[in-house]
Write an enzyme that holds these catalytic residues in place. Structure first.
Site, PDB file in Angstrom:
ATOM      1  N   GLY A 142      47.747  51.771  37.786  1.00  0.00           N
ATOM      2  CA  GLY A 142      48.753  52.745  37.681  1.00  0.00           C
ATOM      3  C   GLY A 142      50.275  51.946  37.781  1.00  0.00           C
TER       4      GLY A 142
ATOM      5  CE  LYS B 171      50.608  45.004  34.747  1.00  0.00           C
ATOM      6  NZ  LYS B 171      48.812  45.103  35.318  1.00  0.00           N
TER       7      LYS B 171
ATOM      8  CB  CYS C 112      46.656  38.677  36.625  1.00  0.00           C
ATOM      9  SG  CYS C 112      44.940  39.704  36.683  1.00  0.00           S
TER      10      CYS C 112
END
Ligand code: NAG
Ligand code: NAG
Length: 413
Positions: free
Chosen positions: A180, A182, A306
């Site tokens: 959460g 982002k 990532c």
């Protein structure tokens, strides 16, 4: 020099249970106990606790280190070079207020590496502060009340690049929302206005997400516990969506400070790894294609991972651009000037379809950028149906603001 896992009937070696086992071994050895619920893997790890402890001791002796901490960063002084990133939650206060607050607490504005009491503003991400890496904020009241969010710099890029509208009519989807960080960033950029659907398929992560968003006072967010791939394109509630953030599961290979390097490489054969990355890439591509096809008014999709592997990054982007879905709705990559132009590190030329496409992506290198390894691209469609939805005014205004700040030679975004 590796952590030999005792052979507790991991015969089939399902990657999932291996990963779970690794987490649990980490918890037992380095985190002071297992939090996870009971299960056969946990039982097995607990049964071998003593043996695992002595293996860890053996590794420490071999490496000539005294503490677990030293073990965590062999040649990975990277972690020490990463500042403590603190994003100000502008839904609750301004960055100016936050800076004044920390100054009152005895901090001063200067190079965060110069002392524990120093902090500064980030050059690329507005509302991001850089503190000394040794600073801990978990007991800070501002953290506990959601006024600051501990978010790696690179993971702030996707929301900024998506550039969601800030208007009552805005409709935005975060397709893979947990935990959460982002999502709350998107909500803040939207000024808490309009509607932000935060979609998460995993039930446990979904509950983390809800807690996080409540803490951060994200009032324009509706959380939905479904798989984004199952979002029904004809559901009227999503019909006006114009912007989608996609940060799907990835190998996590960019994350600094993971303990994977303690594992013997045989634990994952080269082929096994390739197979795993291929599977992830297929999944990532499917998520993008679904986002492109599923909703009629979508015109901006930010894609991020990532991961440091091009197969999950430039590779997936190339395939997505060539997909039927991209063709049908005329999706291209957003031009470089819309994709964090002030950031120097761009997509890999050799892995991209064109030099322009490489420039249209950003990368973060865990070795060089004081962030986790990261990748972001942004697909845009020139469909114009959404032109009357009212949010263009803000987009234009922001563009103007950006341009005027660029003229002043200030770092952009
Ligand atoms: C997300 O937020 C949590 C809590 O603030 C933090 O512990 C975690 O490291 C953050 N994740 C990233 C990628 O920054
Ligand atoms: C979508 O936007 C239009 C106006 O642009 C509005 O009339 C309609 O009610 C909106 N649909 C939903 C589901 O909110």
């Amino acid at each position: 020099m590796s952590l030999q896992l005792p052979n507790f009937s991991l015969k089939k070696r399902k990657l999932q249970s291996l990963n779970l086992a690794l987490v649990l071994v980490h918890d037992v050895l380095l985190a002071g106990g297992i939090q996870a619920g009971d299960g056969p893997v946990k039982q097995a790890v607990l049964r071998h606790k003593t043996r695992l402890r002595s293996e860890l001791q053996r590794i420490k002796v071999k490496r000539g280190v005294k503490s677990d901490k030293e073990l965590a960063n062999p040649g990975d002084e990277r972690a020490a070079r990463i500042p403590r990133y603190v994003r100000v939650n502008t839904l609750l206060w301004t960055t100016e207020e936050a800076i004044a607050h920390y100054q009152k607490q005895g901090f001063r504005v200067s190079d965060p590496f110069s002392s524990q009491e120093s902090f500064t503003r980030d050059q690329h991400v507005p509302d991001l502060l850089l503190f000394n890496p040794h600073m801990q904020f978990h007991n800070d009241i501002q953290y506990k009340t959601g006024r600051i969010i501990l978010q790696d710099k690179a993971s702030c890029f996707p929301a900024i690049i998506l550039n969601p509208p800030c208007s009552e009519h805005a409709v935005v989807i975060d397709a893979t929302a947990a935990p959460g960080n982002k999502t709350s960033h998107l909500s803040a950029l939207m000024g808490g206005k309009g509607k932000l659907y935060a979609i998460e398929r995993d039930r446990k992560r979904f509950s983390t997400l809800k807690t996080m968003l409540a803490k951060a006072s994200c009032k324009n967010v509706e959380t939905i516990n479904i798989d984004f791939l199952n979002v029904d394109p004809s559901d009227p509630k999503y019909a006006n969506t114009t912007h989608i953030l996609l940060d799907p599961s990835c190998s996590g290979s960019g994350i600094v400070n993971r303990l994977d390097h303690l594992l013997e490489s045989e634990n994952e054969e080269h082929e096994e790894q390739e197979e795993r990355l291929n599977k992830l890439a297929t999944f990532q591509l499917n998520v993008i294609r679904h986002a492109m096809k599923c909703l009629p008014r979508v015109r901006r999709i930010a894609y991020s991972t990532c991961s440091i592997y091009s197969i999950e990054n430039e590779g997936v982007v190339c395939k997505a651009l060539r997909s039927e879905e991209a063709g049908r709705s005329n999706f291209k990559l957003a031009p470089p000037e819309e994709v964090l132009p002030s950031w120097h590190r761009r997509g890999l030329l050799d892995e991209s379809e064109s030099p322009e496409n490489a420039l249209s992506s950003v990368r973060c290198s865990p070795n060089e950028d004081a962030t986790n390894g990261f990748f972001v691209s942004c697909f845009v469609s020139d469909r114009t149906q959404a032109a009357h939805s009212g949010d263009d005014i803000t987009t234009k205004k922001r563009k103007r603001d950006r341009e005027s700040s660029r003229k002043k030679r200030k770092p952009v975004e």
